[in-house]
Design a protein around this motif. Structure first.
Motif, short mmCIF file in Angstrom:
data_model
loop_
_atom_site.label_atom_id
_atom_site.label_comp_id
_atom_site.label_asym_id
_atom_site.label_seq_id
_atom_site.Cartn_x
_atom_site.Cartn_y
_atom_site.Cartn_z
N CYS A 64 2.63 -1.97 8.28
CA CYS A 64 1.53 -1.72 7.35
C CYS A 64 0.44 -2.76 7.60
N CYS A 75 -0.26 -4.92 3.87
CA CYS A 75 0.66 -5.97 3.37
C CYS A 75 1.43 -6.64 4.51
N CYS A 92 3.57 3.25 3.45
CA CYS A 92 4.13 1.92 3.16
C CYS A 92 4.84 1.94 1.80
N VAL A 108 5.37 -0.48 -0.10
CA VAL A 108 4.78 -1.48 -1.00
C VAL A 108 3.40 -0.99 -1.47
N CYS A 109 2.53 -0.69 -0.50
CA CYS A 109 1.16 -0.28 -0.83
C CYS A 109 1.09 1.20 -1.20
ZN ZN Z 1 1.78 -2.16 2.78
#
Ligand code: ZN
Ligand code: ZN
Length: 181
Positions: free
Chosen positions: A25, A28, A3, A5-6
């Protein structure tokens, strides 16, 4: 594929829409669409059924962060493209492989605003130019509102709307601008 973001979470196969495979994901709830899948889906939709209908207002919010994201497929820094049309978020797209990242709820909000079939246009120079122009106009309007005050601003807006629709608007404008009266 991780991911963007994560970062440490792995994306799992999912489907964003009928005939549109995505990677999601669990943490998130963002989703990744591969460029090839997306192009194929756009082609099908352009010549297939188009979703038309009233624009809905959504109680959803994107959990987008301001920081740059790295493409989960090719590790390049992705570019942010503002959506505009009163939707307060940007889409992240990789300039190298063409994949697109949707933060939580962004796809749903595009769908609710009838923009789903125009997503590919958001990445065009013309679209981005229009979004910037809209922002400038809004900024000027804010400055004007600050200068004249909230109440007078509301009043002049009301008068302008009334004038715009008035069958004698030209004469009424003339009256306002004529120093003889
Ligand atoms: Zn994520
Ligand atoms: Zn990429």
């Amino acid at each position: 594929m991780n991911c963007p973001v994560c970062q440490t979470r792995t994306l799992a196969t999912h489907s964003l829409d009928q005939d549109l495979a995505s990677w999601r994901c669990d943490s998130c709830q963002g989703q990744w669409i591969n460029s090839f899948q997306f192009s194929k889906w756009i082609e099908q939709h352009r010549f297939g059924h188009r979703v038309e209908g009233p624009v809905q207002t959504f109680e959803l919010a994107s959990n987008e962060t301001k920081s740059a994201k790295v493409c989960p497929e090719c590790s390049r820094i992705m570019t942010k493209f503002k959506v505009g049309n009163s939707l307060p978020f940007s889409l992240d797209r990789c300039g190298n492989c063409g994949g697109i990242w949707f933060d939580k709820n962004e796809w749903e909000m595009l769908q609710g605003s009838n923009l789903r079939d125009e997503i590919h246009l958001i990445f065009s120079a013309a679209w981005q130019h229009r979004v910037r122009h809209e922002e400038q106009v809004r900024h000027l309007e804010e400055l004007f509102k600050e200068r004249v005050g909230e109440a007078d601003f509301a009043e002049i807006k009301r008068i302008r709307e009334w004038l715009k629709k008035h069958p004698h608007r030209q004469e009424l404008y003339g009256y306002l601008n004529n120093p003889e009266f």
